[in-house]
Design a protein around this motif. Structure first.
Motif, PDB file in Angstrom:
ATOM      1  N   LEU A  82      24.431  -7.006 -12.739  1.00  0.00           N
ATOM      2  CA  LEU A  82      24.053  -8.309 -12.194  1.00  0.00           C
ATOM      3  C   LEU A  82      23.320  -8.156 -10.859  1.00  0.00           C
ATOM      4  O   LEU A  82      22.478  -8.993 -10.514  1.00  0.00           O
ATOM      5  CB  LEU A  82      25.286  -9.193 -12.025  1.00  0.00           C
ATOM      6  N   ALA A  83      23.632  -7.100 -10.116  1.00  0.00           N
ATOM      7  CA  ALA A  83      22.863  -6.827  -8.897  1.00  0.00           C
ATOM      8  C   ALA A  83      21.409  -6.545  -9.256  1.00  0.00           C
ATOM      9  O   ALA A  83      20.482  -6.976  -8.555  1.00  0.00           O
ATOM     10  CB  ALA A  83      23.472  -5.641  -8.147  1.00  0.00           C
ATOM     11  N   ALA A  84      21.197  -5.816 -10.344  1.00  0.00           N
ATOM     12  CA  ALA A  84      19.828  -5.565 -10.814  1.00  0.00           C
ATOM     13  C   ALA A  84      19.158  -6.860 -11.237  1.00  0.00           C
ATOM     14  O   ALA A  84      17.973  -7.087 -10.964  1.00  0.00           O
ATOM     15  CB  ALA A  84      19.850  -4.566 -11.961  1.00  0.00           C
ATOM     16  N   ALA A  85      19.914  -7.729 -11.914  1.00  0.00           N
ATOM     17  CA  ALA A  85      19.371  -9.026 -12.324  1.00  0.00           C
ATOM     18  C   ALA A  85      18.952  -9.844 -11.106  1.00  0.00           C
ATOM     19  O   ALA A  85      17.868 -10.454 -11.090  1.00  0.00           O
ATOM     20  CB  ALA A  85      20.414  -9.786 -13.138  1.00  0.00           C
ATOM     21  N   ALA A  86      19.803  -9.867 -10.084  1.00  0.00           N
ATOM     22  CA  ALA A  86      19.486 -10.609  -8.864  1.00  0.00           C
ATOM     23  C   ALA A  86      18.256 -10.041  -8.176  1.00  0.00           C
ATOM     24  O   ALA A  86      17.413 -10.783  -7.647  1.00  0.00           O
ATOM     25  CB  ALA A  86      20.685 -10.577  -7.916  1.00  0.00           C
ATOM     26  N   THR A  87      18.130  -8.713  -8.184  1.00  0.00           N
ATOM     27  CA  THR A  87      16.958  -8.083  -7.572  1.00  0.00           C
ATOM     28  C   THR A  87      15.691  -8.457  -8.321  1.00  0.00           C
ATOM     29  O   THR A  87      14.642  -8.690  -7.708  1.00  0.00           O
ATOM     30  CB  THR A  87      17.130  -6.551  -7.549  1.00  0.00           C
ATOM     31  N   GLY A  88      15.763  -8.531  -9.646  1.00  0.00           N
ATOM     32  CA  GLY A  88      14.606  -8.952 -10.424  1.00  0.00           C
ATOM     33  C   GLY A  88      14.170 -10.363 -10.097  1.00  0.00           C
ATOM     34  O   GLY A  88      12.976 -10.653  -9.961  1.00  0.00           O
ATOM     35  N   ALA A  89      15.162 -11.266  -9.957  1.00  0.00           N
ATOM     36  CA  ALA A  89      14.846 -12.646  -9.594  1.00  0.00           C
ATOM     37  C   ALA A  89      14.219 -12.708  -8.205  1.00  0.00           C
ATOM     38  O   ALA A  89      13.256 -13.463  -7.971  1.00  0.00           O
ATOM     39  CB  ALA A  89      16.104 -13.500  -9.646  1.00  0.00           C
ATOM     40  N   ALA A  90      14.753 -11.920  -7.275  1.00  0.00           N
ATOM     41  CA  ALA A  90      14.201 -11.890  -5.916  1.00  0.00           C
ATOM     42  C   ALA A  90      12.771 -11.365  -5.924  1.00  0.00           C
ATOM     43  O   ALA A  90      11.898 -11.900  -5.233  1.00  0.00           O
ATOM     44  CB  ALA A  90      15.084 -11.025  -5.019  1.00  0.00           C
ATOM     45  N   ARG A  91      12.533 -10.317  -6.705  1.00  0.00           N
ATOM     46  CA  ARG A  91      11.182  -9.750  -6.765  1.00  0.00           C
ATOM     47  C   ARG A  91      10.186 -10.767  -7.311  1.00  0.00           C
ATOM     48  O   ARG A  91       9.053 -10.878  -6.824  1.00  0.00           O
ATOM     49  CB  ARG A  91      11.176  -8.486  -7.618  1.00  0.00           C
ATOM     50  N   ALA A  92      10.597 -11.519  -8.325  1.00  0.00           N
ATOM     51  CA  ALA A  92       9.715 -12.541  -8.894  1.00  0.00           C
ATOM     52  C   ALA A  92       9.325 -13.564  -7.829  1.00  0.00           C
ATOM     53  O   ALA A  92       8.153 -13.930  -7.692  1.00  0.00           O
ATOM     54  CB  ALA A  92      10.405 -13.232 -10.060  1.00  0.00           C
ATOM     55  N   ALA A  93      10.310 -14.030  -7.067  1.00  0.00           N
ATOM     56  CA  ALA A  93      10.045 -15.042  -6.038  1.00  0.00           C
ATOM     57  C   ALA A  93       9.173 -14.481  -4.922  1.00  0.00           C
ATOM     58  O   ALA A  93       8.256 -15.161  -4.427  1.00  0.00           O
ATOM     59  CB  ALA A  93      11.369 -15.557  -5.474  1.00  0.00           C
ATOM     60  N   TYR A  94       9.454 -13.261  -4.513  1.00  0.00           N
ATOM     61  CA  TYR A  94       8.650 -12.623  -3.456  1.00  0.00           C
ATOM     62  C   TYR A  94       7.189 -12.464  -3.897  1.00  0.00           C
ATOM     63  O   TYR A  94       6.267 -12.793  -3.147  1.00  0.00           O
ATOM     64  CB  TYR A  94       9.250 -11.274  -3.103  1.00  0.00           C
ATOM     65  N   GLU A  95       6.977 -11.947  -5.092  1.00  0.00           N
ATOM     66  CA  GLU A  95       5.612 -11.737  -5.570  1.00  0.00           C
ATOM     67  C   GLU A  95       4.856 -13.065  -5.670  1.00  0.00           C
ATOM     68  O   GLU A  95       3.663 -13.132  -5.346  1.00  0.00           O
ATOM     69  CB  GLU A  95       5.638 -11.042  -6.926  1.00  0.00           C
ATOM     70  N   TYR A  96       5.559 -14.112  -6.114  1.00  0.00           N
ATOM     71  CA  TYR A  96       4.920 -15.424  -6.229  1.00  0.00           C
ATOM     72  C   TYR A  96       4.540 -15.952  -4.844  1.00  0.00           C
ATOM     73  O   TYR A  96       3.422 -16.457  -4.633  1.00  0.00           O
ATOM     74  CB  TYR A  96       5.871 -16.399  -6.922  1.00  0.00           C
ATOM     75  N   ALA A  97       5.462 -15.826  -3.888  1.00  0.00           N
ATOM     76  CA  ALA A  97       5.194 -16.303  -2.534  1.00  0.00           C
ATOM     77  C   ALA A  97       4.086 -15.495  -1.870  1.00  0.00           C
ATOM     78  O   ALA A  97       3.238 -16.049  -1.151  1.00  0.00           O
ATOM     79  CB  ALA A  97       6.472 -16.231  -1.701  1.00  0.00           C
ATOM     80  N   LEU A  98       4.066 -14.196  -2.085  1.00  0.00           N
ATOM     81  CA  LEU A  98       3.028 -13.340  -1.502  1.00  0.00           C
ATOM     82  C   LEU A  98       1.653 -13.712  -2.037  1.00  0.00           C
ATOM     83  O   LEU A  98       0.679 -13.821  -1.269  1.00  0.00           O
ATOM     84  CB  LEU A  98       3.341 -11.879  -1.815  1.00  0.00           C
ATOM     85  N   ARG A  99       1.572 -13.927  -3.336  1.00  0.00           N
ATOM     86  CA  ARG A  99       0.291 -14.314  -3.926  1.00  0.00           C
ATOM     87  C   ARG A  99      -0.175 -15.669  -3.385  1.00  0.00           C
ATOM     88  O   ARG A  99      -1.354 -15.849  -3.061  1.00  0.00           O
ATOM     89  CB  ARG A  99       0.417 -14.353  -5.453  1.00  0.00           C
ATOM     90  N   TYR A 100       0.742 -16.604  -3.275  1.00  0.00           N
ATOM     91  CA  TYR A 100       0.419 -17.923  -2.732  1.00  0.00           C
ATOM     92  C   TYR A 100      -0.086 -17.798  -1.295  1.00  0.00           C
ATOM     93  O   TYR A 100      -1.088 -18.413  -0.906  1.00  0.00           O
ATOM     94  CB  TYR A 100       1.660 -18.810  -2.780  1.00  0.00           C
TER      95      TYR A 100
END
Length: 384
Positions: free
Chosen positions: A253-271
């Motif tokens: 689940l820590a890996a799952a949480a990291t994946g969700a965080a990475r998705a949000a970070y990449e989206y925010a960075l692109r924006y």
């Protein structure tokens, strides 16, 4: 993939399963995330079946039962991170049979493993559920009140479970109940049940803040008979098996949480790179740049801790403290990073037109399930 993954070289087989899951997450999961968030109480069974056909739903199960053979927690983390980058709820749903399998593998006889795990493998797997939580017992699993009383040839189970993922949908269940109510953890035993067992009924879907692709229900047990052969492990060993399961599940689940965080970070960075405010790109504003720097740093540290915990557990070490650390760090990182993504997008981040508000709601569950952040701190403090 995170560059830090290469601190531990991957085999060709690991690279192949990670690439398969990355492509599935991008092409199949990400486009459906908002759809199932809006549906609220419906699981993406079509995506589960599509994932089963390419070997994603059973990749973590042993080869001898028809699974993919990636029984090491390290590889499971690599996969879970990719799938939950696509969508946290859907990613966790697709790998839910792994959570069911863990106590069966830890406590089951050869016959039980064959009977209960083989149907989870192949292109048409059954759905499963792990029933621990009760209305009055969440993180304190030793305090469950559901009882299993000996009777002729088996046990009668009485009680109620709550917040059970896949309840009602699942064909197979691991249920934890007290065989000795006077004792705490040493009085807990585990049982294997089929959905159609007499006296076992389900409540209505529970409406949730996030991760709505995983539907939760209550389960009611009214003198449910389980034969002796349905007990998983010796009497009183259920809690031990559950704790072994938690060591695995908390890291995954820590890996799952990291994946969700990475998705949000990449989206925010692109924006931030594409959007302009006050005559210059958003990322050139120091406050935003510093926020993104913090987000990236937290993600990388959470990912490294998660992989370290996985490696230690795979090596046979007592990884209970590391598992709690990984889950604590990764889940709170996911919450902080998804909040940061919403903040970076401003008003658009608050809008349902963009996915980051959903991911923030999804991330909150990671701070609660399999032991809240407060419980993780307690586990860590007791092992200092």
């Amino acid at each position: 993939m995170h560059t830090s993954t290469e601190a531990w070289p991957l085999t060709d087989e690991q690279r192949a399963i990670v690439e398969l899951c990355r492509e599935f997450a991008e092409k199949e999961i990400r486009p459906r995330g908002r759809e199932f968030d809006e549906r609220d109480v419906e699981s993406p069974v079509d995506l589960f079946q599509a994932a089963a056909k390419v070997g994603i739903t059973d990749f973590m199960l042993p080869v001898e039962y028809g699974g993919g053979g990636f029984t090491d927690v390290f590889t499971q983390c690599l996969v879970q991170e990719q799938l939950c980058w696509g969508d946290p709820g859907i990613g966790n749903f697709l790998c839910s049979n792994g959570f069911f399998a863990d106590p069966v593998l830890a406590l089951g006889t050869a016959e039980q493993k064959e009977h209960w795990l083989r149907p989870l493998c192949g292109p048409h797997p059954r759905y499963t559920a792990l029933a621990t939580t009760e209305p009055g017992s969440g993180s304190d699993a030793a305090s469950i009140s559901t009882s299993a009383t000996r009777t002729g040839g088996g046990y009668l189970i009485r009680g109620q479970k709550a917040w059970i993922s896949n309840a009602g949908l699942a064909d197979q269940y691991v249920v934890f109940a007290k065989t000795d109510p006077a004792r705490r953890s040493s009085g807990v035993s585990a049982f294997l049940l089929h959905k159609d067992t007499a006296g076992m009924t389900f409540g209505e879907p529970m409406r949730k803040m996030g991760q709505r692709a995983i539907v939760c229900r209550e389960i009611f047990f009214d003198d449910v008979f389980v034969p002796e052969s349905g007990r998983l492990g010796p009497e009183g060993q259920g809690f031990h098996g559950l704790m072994k399961t938690f060591d695995v599940s908390r890291i995954v689940l820590a890996a799952a949480a990291t994946g969700a965080a990475r998705a949000a970070y990449e989206y925010a960075l692109r924006y931030a790179r594409e959007r302009s405010q006050f005559g210059k790109p958003v990322i050139e504003h120091q406050a935003v740049a510093f926020r993104l720097a913090d987000m990236a740093t937290r993600i990388e540290s959470a990912w490294l801790l998660t992989l370290h915990a996985a490696r230690q557990l795979d090596a046979g070490a007592d990884a209970g403290k590391l598992a709690a650390m990984a889950k604590l760090q990764a889940s709170e990182t996911a919450m902080a990073v998804t909040w940061g993504a919403v903040q970076t997008l401003g008003g658009w981040g608050y809008s349902r037109e963009y996915p980051v508000e959903q991911w923030m709601r999804d991330a909150k569950l990671e701070e609660i399930e399999e032991g809240t952040s407060d419980i993780m701190r307690l586990v860590i403090s007791r092992r200092l």
